[in-house]
Write an enzyme that holds these catalytic residues in place. Structure first.
Site, PDB file in Angstrom:
ATOM      1  N   ASP A  22      72.728   4.609 -38.736  1.00  0.00           N
ATOM      2  CA  ASP A  22      74.013   5.210 -39.838  1.00  0.00           C
ATOM      3  C   ASP A  22      73.455   6.630 -39.358  1.00  0.00           C
ATOM      4  O   ASP A  22      73.191   7.130 -39.122  1.00  0.00           O
ATOM      5  CB  ASP A  22      72.681   5.433 -41.521  1.00  0.00           C
ATOM      6  CG  ASP A  22      73.356   5.479 -42.193  1.00  0.00           C
ATOM      7  OD1 ASP A  22      74.935   5.321 -42.486  1.00  0.00           O
ATOM      8  OD2 ASP A  22      73.028   5.415 -43.252  1.00  0.00           O
ATOM      9  N   ASN A  70      79.556  -4.938 -44.860  1.00  0.00           N
ATOM     10  CA  ASN A  70      80.789  -4.003 -44.080  1.00  0.00           C
ATOM     11  C   ASN A  70      82.166  -4.974 -44.690  1.00  0.00           C
ATOM     12  O   ASN A  70      82.857  -3.412 -43.640  1.00  0.00           O
ATOM     13  CB  ASN A  70      80.432  -3.816 -43.082  1.00  0.00           C
ATOM     14  CG  ASN A  70      79.518  -2.791 -43.134  1.00  0.00           C
ATOM     15  OD1 ASN A  70      78.349  -3.150 -41.555  1.00  0.00           O
ATOM     16  ND2 ASN A  70      78.823  -2.161 -43.450  1.00  0.00           N
TER      17      ASN A  70
END
Ligand code: FPP
Length: 247
Positions: A22, A70
């Site tokens: 991330d 996503n």
């Protein structure tokens, strides 16, 4: 038998590390660059980390490349992430084959373009006999989706008479998951300071040690991996059992 310091360190490494990579977007924003630039630098961090994991004796490495959630990102970013998987395989597959790394891709195959499916099949087939190190790429992956897909297949097998409901144990359920051939992660690292699992390895992480680090993913390197492993090695793992030191 006497051991050198380095072999002792390797012996204590976690067998399986899972990583939520991330912080690519923030890393790019800090440099006034597009988010996709952060993702391409993220691939460089991935390449460094695969190499470092091998050097540190970590046999299984799972990375979260693209989640089932996503798809909500702008189409340009989604396409860029798909292209990065294509590029990564094109650049690194020959080396992974030679270096004994087996590639597994976990996640839903539905929704992936035919050429990407061929690339994934080719990577899994060409590395299928390797066993020195395992790289598991979670792509179009969500833990809830994986569990739902497993439950659906179990229900289909039960309806076809291949499996009795009483045979659905924790072990048998696990054999229907995408990670059927892979041990559960010992250590899960999330970079960028966020403190969430974000639908990653929900079943497999039941007793995984979680380590959250402040580094943004494109800056992750061997020293950061070693530091997370050091943190892990200070943890006491009890798997639901009692602390034997206490009365
Ligand atoms: C999270 O950062 C990262 C991702 C959604 C993608 C991770 C992908 C890569 C590292 C490269 C491609 C992967 C493979 C397997 C080739 P973010 O964009 O959410 O960062 P932010 O929270 O700072 O916005």
């Amino acid at each position: 038998m006497a051991q050198t310091a380095s072999t002792a360190a390797v012996a204590q490494a976690p067998r399986h590390i899972a990583i939520i990579m991330d912080g690519n977007g923030r890393w790019a924003r800090m440099r006034s660059r597009p988010r996709t630039f952060g993702h391409s630098e993220g691939v460089e961090a991935l390449r460094r980390t695969v190499e470092a994991a091998g050097e540190l004796g970590v046999r299984y490495l799972t990375v979260f490349g693209f989640s089932t959630e996503n798809w909500r990102r702008p189409v340009e970013e989604v396409n860029a992430l798909f292209d990065l998987l294509r590029l990564y395989v094109a650049r690194d597959l020959d080396r992974l084959v030679k270096e004994g790394v087996r590639v597994h891709v976990i996640g839903a195959r539905e929704g992936l373009q035919p050429d990407l499916l061929r690339i994934i099949d080719d990577a899994e087939t060409r590395t299928g006999h390797n066993d020195k190190q395992h790289l598991i790429i979670a792509f179009n992956y969500g833990g809830q989706d994986e569990i739902a897909r497993a439950a659906r297949r179990i229900a289909e097998d039960a309806a076809a008479g291949k499996l009795a409901p009483s045979e659905v144990t924790v072990e048998r359920f696990g054999s229907y998951l995408d990670t059927a051939d892979v041990p559960p992660p010992d250590l899960l690292i999330r970079t960028s300071g966020e403190l969430r699992l974000s639908n990653f390895m929900l079943w497999q992480a039941a007793y995984t040690e979680l380590v959250f680090v402040d580094v943004l993913w494109p800056d992750f390197d061997k020293a950061a991996l070693q530091s997370a492993i050091d943190t892990y090695r200070r943890r006491e793992r009890r798997f639901g059992g009692a602390d034997t030191e206490q009365p």
